[in-house]
Design a protein around this motif. Structure first.
Motif, PDB file in Angstrom:
ATOM      1  N   GLY A  52       0.805  -1.219   0.000  1.00 35.79           N
ATOM      2  CA  GLY A  52       0.000   0.000   0.000  1.00 35.79           C
ATOM      3  C   GLY A  52       0.836   1.267   0.000  1.00 35.79           C
ATOM      4  N   GLN A  53       2.072   1.173   0.506  1.00 36.25           N
ATOM      5  CA  GLN A  53       2.949   2.341   0.518  1.00 36.25           C
ATOM      6  C   GLN A  53       3.361   2.761  -0.889  1.00 36.25           C
ATOM      7  OE1 GLN A  53       3.413   4.020   3.492  1.00 36.25           O
ATOM      8  NE2 GLN A  53       1.849   2.485   3.856  1.00 36.25           N
ATOM      9  N   MET A  54       3.208   1.850  -1.843  1.00 32.85           N
ATOM     10  CA  MET A  54       3.570   2.198  -3.226  1.00 32.85           C
ATOM     11  C   MET A  54       2.382   2.760  -3.994  1.00 32.85           C
ATOM     12  SD  MET A  54       6.216  -0.752  -4.448  1.00 32.85           S
ATOM     13  CE  MET A  54       5.364  -2.145  -3.773  1.00 32.85           C
ATOM     14  N   ALA A  55       1.180   2.624  -3.423  1.00 40.74           N
ATOM     15  CA  ALA A  55      -0.007   3.132  -4.116  1.00 40.74           C
ATOM     16  C   ALA A  55      -0.133   4.630  -3.861  1.00 40.74           C
ATOM     17  CB  ALA A  55      -1.251   2.404  -3.608  1.00 40.74           C
ATOM     18  N   PRO A  56      -0.685   5.371  -4.823  1.00 39.36           N
ATOM     19  CA  PRO A  56      -0.904   6.802  -4.590  1.00 39.36           C
ATOM     20  C   PRO A  56      -2.101   7.018  -3.665  1.00 39.36           C
ATOM     21  CG  PRO A  56      -1.824   6.192  -6.704  1.00 39.36           C
ATOM     22  CD  PRO A  56      -1.175   4.948  -6.142  1.00 39.36           C
ATOM     23  N   LEU A 150      15.871   4.153   5.872  1.00 41.89           N
ATOM     24  CA  LEU A 150      15.795   5.259   6.836  1.00 41.89           C
ATOM     25  C   LEU A 150      16.909   6.271   6.587  1.00 41.89           C
ATOM     26  CD1 LEU A 150      14.810   6.636   9.468  1.00 41.89           C
ATOM     27  CD2 LEU A 150      16.312   5.095  10.725  1.00 41.89           C
ATOM     28  N   LEU A 151      18.141   5.773   6.462  1.00 43.45           N
ATOM     29  CA  LEU A 151      19.282   6.678   6.292  1.00 43.45           C
ATOM     30  C   LEU A 151      19.195   7.452   4.976  1.00 43.45           C
ATOM     31  CD1 LEU A 151      22.228   4.529   7.722  1.00 43.45           C
ATOM     32  CD2 LEU A 151      20.958   6.397   8.806  1.00 43.45           C
ATOM     33  N   ILE A 152      18.804   6.755   3.918  1.00 44.94           N
ATOM     34  CA  ILE A 152      18.684   7.436   2.616  1.00 44.94           C
ATOM     35  C   ILE A 152      17.632   8.543   2.688  1.00 44.94           C
ATOM     36  CG2 ILE A 152      17.989   7.150   0.200  1.00 44.94           C
ATOM     37  CD1 ILE A 152      19.175   4.310   0.362  1.00 44.94           C
ATOM     38  N   LEU A 153      16.491   8.231   3.310  1.00 43.23           N
ATOM     39  CA  LEU A 153      15.415   9.223   3.384  1.00 43.23           C
ATOM     40  C   LEU A 153      15.791  10.416   4.254  1.00 43.23           C
ATOM     41  CD1 LEU A 153      12.202   7.031   3.575  1.00 43.23           C
ATOM     42  CD2 LEU A 153      12.891   8.552   1.730  1.00 43.23           C
ATOM     43  N   LEU A 154      16.613  10.161   5.294  1.00 43.10           N
ATOM     44  CA  LEU A 154      17.014  11.278   6.150  1.00 43.10           C
ATOM     45  C   LEU A 154      18.024  12.175   5.450  1.00 43.10           C
ATOM     46  CD1 LEU A 154      17.321   9.663   9.708  1.00 43.10           C
ATOM     47  CD2 LEU A 154      15.443  10.977   8.724  1.00 43.10           C
ATOM     48  N   ASN A 159      11.866  10.198  -3.619  1.00 43.89           N
ATOM     49  CA  ASN A 159      10.493   9.732  -3.428  1.00 43.89           C
ATOM     50  C   ASN A 159      10.490   8.385  -2.694  1.00 43.89           C
ATOM     51  OD1 ASN A 159       7.874   8.648  -3.757  1.00 43.89           O
ATOM     52  ND2 ASN A 159       7.551  10.043  -5.477  1.00 43.89           N
ATOM     53  N   PRO A 160       9.839   8.336  -1.510  1.00 44.11           N
ATOM     54  CA  PRO A 160       9.864   7.098  -0.722  1.00 44.11           C
ATOM     55  C   PRO A 160       9.280   5.898  -1.465  1.00 44.11           C
ATOM     56  CG  PRO A 160       8.845   8.892   0.509  1.00 44.11           C
ATOM     57  CD  PRO A 160       9.073   9.401  -0.868  1.00 44.11           C
ATOM     58  N   ALA A 161       8.315   6.144  -2.353  1.00 44.23           N
ATOM     59  CA  ALA A 161       7.708   5.031  -3.081  1.00 44.23           C
ATOM     60  C   ALA A 161       8.749   4.298  -3.923  1.00 44.23           C
ATOM     61  CB  ALA A 161       6.564   5.526  -3.955  1.00 44.23           C
ATOM     62  N   LEU A 162       9.724   5.061  -4.437  1.00 45.17           N
ATOM     63  CA  LEU A 162      10.793   4.447  -5.236  1.00 45.17           C
ATOM     64  C   LEU A 162      11.641   3.513  -4.379  1.00 45.17           C
ATOM     65  CD1 LEU A 162      12.065   7.395  -7.463  1.00 45.17           C
ATOM     66  CD2 LEU A 162      10.713   5.404  -8.154  1.00 45.17           C
ATOM     67  N   LEU A 163      11.900   3.943  -3.130  1.00 40.71           N
ATOM     68  CA  LEU A 163      12.716   3.111  -2.240  1.00 40.71           C
ATOM     69  C   LEU A 163      11.977   1.829  -1.853  1.00 40.71           C
ATOM     70  CD1 LEU A 163      14.357   5.738   0.124  1.00 40.71           C
ATOM     71  CD2 LEU A 163      15.404   4.445  -1.732  1.00 40.71           C
ATOM     72  N   VAL A 164      10.658   1.950  -1.664  1.00 40.93           N
ATOM     73  CA  VAL A 164       9.881   0.756  -1.344  1.00 40.93           C
ATOM     74  C   VAL A 164       9.920  -0.204  -2.534  1.00 40.93           C
ATOM     75  CG1 VAL A 164       7.611  -0.100  -0.663  1.00 40.93           C
ATOM     76  CG2 VAL A 164       8.408   2.062   0.234  1.00 40.93           C
TER      77      VAL A 164
ATOM     78  N   PHE B  31      -8.712  16.820  -6.722  1.00 34.53           N
ATOM     79  CA  PHE B  31      -8.390  15.821  -5.694  1.00 34.53           C
ATOM     80  C   PHE B  31      -8.241  14.429  -6.301  1.00 34.53           C
ATOM     81  CE2 PHE B  31      -9.466  19.214  -2.819  1.00 34.53           C
ATOM     82  CZ  PHE B  31      -8.620  18.985  -1.750  1.00 34.53           C
ATOM     83  N   LEU B  32      -8.962  14.183  -7.387  1.00 36.65           N
ATOM     84  CA  LEU B  32      -8.804  12.906  -8.085  1.00 36.65           C
ATOM     85  C   LEU B  32      -7.386  12.799  -8.656  1.00 36.65           C
ATOM     86  CD1 LEU B  32     -10.561  10.394  -8.983  1.00 36.65           C
ATOM     87  CD2 LEU B  32     -10.746  11.533 -11.194  1.00 36.65           C
ATOM     88  N   ILE B  33      -6.905  13.904  -9.225  1.00 40.48           N
ATOM     89  CA  ILE B  33      -5.547  13.913  -9.786  1.00 40.48           C
ATOM     90  C   ILE B  33      -4.519  13.690  -8.673  1.00 40.48           C
ATOM     91  CG2 ILE B  33      -3.804  15.340 -10.932  1.00 40.48           C
ATOM     92  CD1 ILE B  33      -6.141  16.699 -12.444  1.00 40.48           C
ATOM     93  N   ILE B  34      -4.715  14.389  -7.534  1.00 41.58           N
ATOM     94  CA  ILE B  34      -3.792  14.183  -6.409  1.00 41.58           C
ATOM     95  C   ILE B  34      -3.852  12.717  -5.971  1.00 41.58           C
ATOM     96  CG2 ILE B  34      -3.259  14.815  -4.014  1.00 41.58           C
ATOM     97  CD1 ILE B  34      -4.622  17.548  -4.592  1.00 41.58           C
ATOM     98  N   GLY B  35      -5.062  12.182  -5.875  1.00 41.70           N
ATOM     99  CA  GLY B  35      -5.231  10.791  -5.444  1.00 41.70           C
ATOM    100  C   GLY B  35      -4.583   9.792  -6.377  1.00 41.70           C
ATOM    101  N   ALA B  36      -4.470  10.155  -7.647  1.00 39.55           N
ATOM    102  CA  ALA B  36      -3.923   9.223  -8.629  1.00 39.55           C
ATOM    103  C   ALA B  36      -2.419   9.378  -8.822  1.00 39.55           C
ATOM    104  CB  ALA B  36      -4.639   9.403  -9.972  1.00 39.55           C
ATOM    105  N   THR B  37      -1.862  10.510  -8.420  1.00 41.11           N
ATOM    106  CA  THR B  37      -0.450  10.752  -8.732  1.00 41.11           C
ATOM    107  C   THR B  37       0.449  10.845  -7.504  1.00 41.11           C
ATOM    108  OG1 THR B  37      -0.897  13.120  -8.763  1.00 41.11           O
ATOM    109  CG2 THR B  37      -0.943  11.983 -10.877  1.00 41.11           C
ATOM    110  N   SER B  38      -0.135  10.903  -6.302  1.00 44.79           N
ATOM    111  CA  SER B  38       0.667  11.211  -5.116  1.00 44.79           C
ATOM    112  C   SER B  38       1.415   9.982  -4.601  1.00 44.79           C
ATOM    113  CB  SER B  38      -0.224  11.786  -4.023  1.00 44.79           C
ATOM    114  OG  SER B  38      -1.300  10.906  -3.766  1.00 44.79           O
ATOM    115  N   PHE B  39       2.382   9.527  -5.363  1.00 44.99           N
ATOM    116  CA  PHE B  39       3.195   8.391  -4.931  1.00 44.99           C
ATOM    117  C   PHE B  39       4.147   8.842  -3.836  1.00 44.99           C
ATOM    118  CE2 PHE B  39       1.819   7.327  -9.180  1.00 44.99           C
ATOM    119  CZ  PHE B  39       1.423   6.007  -9.024  1.00 44.99           C
ATOM    120  N   GLY B  40       4.212   8.047  -2.770  1.00 48.67           N
ATOM    121  CA  GLY B  40       5.212   8.305  -1.742  1.00 48.67           C
ATOM    122  C   GLY B  40       4.847   9.399  -0.757  1.00 48.67           C
ATOM    123  N   GLY B  41       3.557   9.651  -0.539  1.00 49.01           N
ATOM    124  CA  GLY B  41       3.160  10.634   0.477  1.00 49.01           C
ATOM    125  C   GLY B  41       2.395  11.787  -0.132  1.00 49.01           C
TER     126      GLY B  41
END
Lengths: 178, 202
Positions: A52-56, A150-154, A159-164, B31-41
């Motif tokens: 789920g961490q890789m999903a937007p 952790l170290l890389i992100l600090l 983008n954290p998703a890339l690291l996952v 918000f749909l665009i944000i929801g679809a593109t916001s990889f990694g936070g």
């Protein structure tokens, strides 16, 4: 057996614990979804959360998968409504009233007081998950990956998703049975 | 935060956009665009879209909303959607914003969960997921470090944080009891001090 009422109950309850982030509810989520209702196993919960961490989007969308496993399409929808409904309503009420509370001195106290507690809850959730991830004979390798990320992100803005995702590649390279 | 406040102070008051004519459709789409593109936070994407691109909220307001989101139950991403949606178009604005931001990830995880249940026990998927889970632990830890640097003030905050971890992981008090117990303790510790008003009775 019909799991829909239980799904609604469990995820509405869990949503109220997510102060500071979804991970805050993780220990309780493990207890309820794995031990009590047996909708999935602990490794499966860890896997779904991590994928789920890789999903937007909001990072707890893995709850949809649990809903689908336990109750099909209806289960997935019920879980979504239960998990996001109550907190959305609360946020809406606060959005309406917050301006009026501007002069209320306890407002700052609540924000300052909840900050360390919510961070502590995140950390506690993280430890619960880490215990599951780092069990077994490969705990040194998994530990090294976690510390590395952790170290890389600090140190770097990446983008954290890339690291996952990179974790998946390292996983295939190091944990495939020979 | 001080930087942001200073920056907003430099901007003219007239920089506030005419948000009266933001339509429900526009809110949903954004918000749909944000929801679809916001990889990694989600937070950086929210800021880029709502503050920089659309000017629906200014920087100061964004930081304020984010800090409200963080002290409420609920995810930052969805709480922000509610707060911004409410500001723009009231209840309906909130509703379409939260649906928009959740929809792409929800559909994706529905599909992923489905395939994982069928194929999750393949050796190479198990191996990959082990790496993914380990990386996710590192990611959460970095979030903890980032938040600590930003919002912990003084050594007592670290005591409250440690107490919380102990209560959940060692004493197994459960999240709700810990949240209420340590939460009340910490809020009382940060009780409103009357520093601005002089001569006020304690």
């Amino acid at each position: 057996m019909n799991q829909i009422p239980a799904l609604a109950r469990v995820f509405a309850y869990l949503s109220l614990l997510t102060v500071g982030g979804g991970m805050a509810a993780f220990p309780e989520m493990k207890e309820l979804t794995v031990e009590v209702h047996k909708w999935l196993t602990f490794p499966q919960l860890i896997h779904l959360y991590s994928v789920g961490q890789m999903a937007p989007g909001p990072n707890m969308m893995m709850i949809v998968s649990i809903g689908e496993w336990a109750g099909g399409m209806l289960g997935a929808i019920v879980v979504l409504l239960a998990f996001f409904g109550p907190t959305a309503l609360l946020a809406f009420i606060v959005a309406r009233g917050w301006k009026k509370l501007e002069k209320w001195p306890w407002r700052t106290s609540i924000q300052q007081g909840l900050a360390p507690v919510s961070i502590g809850l995140l950390l506690a959730g993280c430890f619960t998950m880490a215990k599951g991830v780092m069990s077994g004979p490969t705990h040194l390798e998994t530990g090294a990956i976690a510390v590395g990320v952790l170290l890389i992100l600090l140190k770097y803005k990446i983008n954290p998703a890339l690291l996952v995702l990179a974790g998946a590649v390292i996983g295939v390279l190091s944990f495939m049975p020979k | 935060m001080n930087d942001n406040a200073a920056k907003t102070a430099l901007q003219t008051a007239g920089a506030a956009p005419a948000i009266a004519d933001v339509s429900i459709g526009q809110i949903f789409l954004e918000f749909l665009i944000i929801g679809a593109t916001s990889f990694g936070g989600v937070v950086p994407y929210l800021r880029g879209s709502l503050v920089t691109k659309r000017h629906w909220v200014d920087d100061k307001e964004f930081v304020e909303m984010l800090s409200i989101s963080q002290s409420l139950p609920g995810l930052n991403a969805t709480n922000m959607a509610i707060l911004v949606g409410e500001k723009l178009r009231g209840a309906l604005g909130s509703l379409v914003a939260i649906i928009g931001i959740c929809l792409p990830g929800a559909v994706l995880m529905y599909i992923v969960g489905h395939f994982y249940r069928i194929h999750g026990d393949h050796v190479w998927i198990t191996a990959a997921l082990k790496g993914v889970a380990a990386a996710a632990v590192g990611l959460i830890l970095s979030t903890v470090v980032g938040l600590s640097e930003k919002s912990l003030a003084g050594k007592f905050d670290f005591v409250f944080m440690a107490l919380t971890v102990l209560a959940v992981n060692r004493l197994h008090l459960g999240v709700p009891r810990t949240l209420i117990g340590v939460g009340i303790l910490a809020i009382l510790f940060h009780y409103p001090r009357k520093e601005k008003k002089e001569g006020a009775a304690q």
